[in-house]
Design a protein around this motif. Structure first.
Motif, mmCIF file in Angstrom:
data_model
loop_
_atom_site.group_PDB
_atom_site.id
_atom_site.type_symbol
_atom_site.label_atom_id
_atom_site.label_comp_id
_atom_site.label_asym_id
_atom_site.label_seq_id
_atom_site.Cartn_x
_atom_site.Cartn_y
_atom_site.Cartn_z
ATOM 1 N N VAL A 30 0.839 -1.204 0.000
ATOM 2 C CA VAL A 30 0.000 0.000 0.000
ATOM 3 C C VAL A 30 0.874 1.254 0.000
ATOM 4 O O VAL A 30 0.652 2.194 -0.785
ATOM 5 N N LEU A 31 1.889 1.269 0.855
ATOM 6 C CA LEU A 31 2.766 2.441 0.940
ATOM 7 C C LEU A 31 3.469 2.704 -0.391
ATOM 8 O O LEU A 31 3.547 3.850 -0.859
ATOM 9 N N ALA A 36 3.468 -6.835 -3.816
ATOM 10 C CA ALA A 36 2.080 -7.247 -4.059
ATOM 11 C C ALA A 36 2.015 -8.730 -4.391
ATOM 12 O O ALA A 36 1.152 -9.463 -3.884
ATOM 13 N N ALA A 37 2.931 -9.195 -5.258
ATOM 14 C CA ALA A 37 2.966 -10.613 -5.606
ATOM 15 C C ALA A 37 3.251 -11.477 -4.390
ATOM 16 O O ALA A 37 2.657 -12.554 -4.213
ATOM 17 N N THR A 38 4.142 -11.001 -3.524
ATOM 18 C CA THR A 38 4.476 -11.753 -2.315
ATOM 19 C C THR A 38 3.286 -11.816 -1.366
ATOM 20 O O THR A 38 3.020 -12.855 -0.746
ATOM 21 N N THR A 39 2.560 -10.719 -1.233
ATOM 22 C CA THR A 39 1.367 -10.702 -0.389
ATOM 23 C C THR A 39 0.340 -11.713 -0.890
ATOM 24 O O THR A 39 -0.254 -12.470 -0.109
ATOM 25 N N VAL A 40 0.131 -11.743 -2.209
ATOM 26 C CA VAL A 40 -0.818 -12.689 -2.807
ATOM 27 C C VAL A 40 -0.378 -14.126 -2.569
ATOM 28 O O VAL A 40 -1.212 -15.024 -2.350
ATOM 29 N N ARG A 90 10.371 2.229 -7.414
ATOM 30 C CA ARG A 90 9.073 2.518 -6.795
ATOM 31 C C ARG A 90 8.011 1.553 -7.286
ATOM 32 O O ARG A 90 7.443 0.778 -6.505
ATOM 33 N N SER A 91 7.760 1.543 -8.587
ATOM 34 C CA SER A 91 6.727 0.664 -9.125
ATOM 35 C C SER A 91 7.174 -0.797 -9.122
ATOM 36 O O SER A 91 6.369 -1.707 -8.870
ATOM 37 N N GLY A 92 8.466 -1.034 -9.377
ATOM 38 C CA GLY A 92 8.956 -2.414 -9.428
ATOM 39 C C GLY A 92 8.836 -3.124 -8.097
ATOM 40 O O GLY A 92 8.354 -4.264 -8.016
ATOM 41 N N THR A 93 9.267 -2.460 -7.025
ATOM 42 C CA THR A 93 9.161 -3.101 -5.712
ATOM 43 C C THR A 93 7.705 -3.202 -5.263
ATOM 44 O O THR A 93 7.339 -4.133 -4.541
ATOM 45 N N ALA A 94 6.854 -2.274 -5.689
ATOM 46 C CA ALA A 94 5.423 -2.387 -5.376
ATOM 47 C C ALA A 94 4.848 -3.664 -5.986
ATOM 48 O O ALA A 94 4.075 -4.392 -5.334
ATOM 49 N N ILE A 95 5.230 -3.970 -7.225
ATOM 50 C CA ILE A 95 4.779 -5.202 -7.872
ATOM 51 C C ILE A 95 5.303 -6.418 -7.125
ATOM 52 O O ILE A 95 4.574 -7.395 -6.889
#
Length: 301
Positions: free
Chosen positions: A57-58, A199-203, A191-196
């Motif tokens: 989210v951050l 997110a994949a790890t959370t899923v 920024r966007s790469g680590t967000a992806i």
């Protein structure tokens, strides 16, 4: 996904470049401390799912506010997600679950500490990098130093076979993840790469928590501190530095820094938990630093 996530490497001052490896080792070492603070109050997959969901989210908010570019294709996004799953879900999930199943942190650190040797062995055929004889000597010296640091904490009678297997799985994750990130995602936007990736790890981790854990969390002060520290200092700070180091340097050189993690963790644990440092451990720290220096410092011509 309309904009490319591949960007030129950011420019840093000379002093910042010189400080990055040391700062990375210090921050990464505190991950074991955060696990020790937090795991008594939440099961490992639940703990990590909460951590990565918060970080996702951050980072998504930060990427949106700063206009970060996103991958231009699903293939590019897929490579980024796979690297994140290996470096986050497999590695951290394995380490946290291993410690939760009774494996002492020292033994888990020793198993994962083989990673620089595996990366160096694979760097040639996978990445086309050459590891010199001098660097091989440094890698072996670094591993020997790590063994001396954790030797007094080794207790092979503690922990379950599954717990040890999880440490091996974590070793495979961070080894393959480092090589994969270097080969397929060398220029991701941080920024966007680590967000992806988060997110994949959370899923990936959330179903494990739902299926195999009670998902009960004791929201104590220690747990909140550990969760906040791991989210901000580890997931945002240390991971960003790791990706920058992978982008800028050879995989074998970057991986050799992980030899310094157990000694640094021992130094941090000394004032926090009163864990004593034996003369053998101190000698091991010196040997580890010498080994990492042999790998990373080029001889003068």
């Amino acid at each position: 996904m309309t904009d490319s996530v591949s960007r030129p490497a950011p420019q840093f001052s000379t002093w910042a470049i010189a400080a990055m490896p040391g700062v990375f080792v210090l921050l990464w070492s505190t991950g074991f401390i955060g696990a020790k603070f937090g795991l008594p109050y939440a099961e490992p997959m639940t703990f990590l799912a909460l951590r990565f969901a918060a970080v996702t989210v951050l980072l998504c908010v930060f990427a949106g506010l700063t206009g970060a570019p996103w991958p231009k294709s699903w293939t590019e996004a897929g490579h980024i997600a796979v690297a994140g799953l290996l470096l986050q879900a497999v590695y951290l999930g394995g380490v946290f679950a291993s410690i939760f199943h009774g494996v002492p942190a020292g033994i888990s650190a020793l198993i994962v500490g083989i990673q620089p040797l595996l990366v160096a062995a694979a760097a040639g055929p996978v990445l086309g990098e050459r590891v010199t004889p001098r660097q091989w000597v440094g890698l072996m010296l670094g591993l020997s130093g790590v063994i001396l640091v954790v030797w007094t904490k080794l207790d092979l009678g503690v922990g379950t076979p599954w717990g040890y297997a999880l440490s091996v799985i974590a070793l495979v994750g961070i080894t393959v993840g480092t090589l994969y990130q270097k080969r397929y995602c060398p220029q991701i936007d941080l920024r966007s790469g680590t967000a992806i990736q988060f997110a994949a790890t959370t899923v990936a981790l959330t179903p494990l928590a739902l299926l195999f854990e009670t998902r009960q969390v004791q929201w104590t002060g220690e747990f909140i501190f550990a969760l906040g520290w791991l989210c901000i200092v580890l997931s945002l700070g240390a991971i960003t530095l790791l990706f920058i180091l992978i982008r800028r340097g050879a995989a074998a050189k970057v991986s050799s820094l992980f030899f310094l993690v157990p000694p640094c963790t021992a130094l941090v644990a000394w004032p926090l938990f009163g864990e004593q440092l034996s003369p053998l451990a101190l000698f091991g720290m010196v040997a580890t630093m010498a080994g990492v220096a042999l790998v990373n410092i080029s001889p003068k011509k």
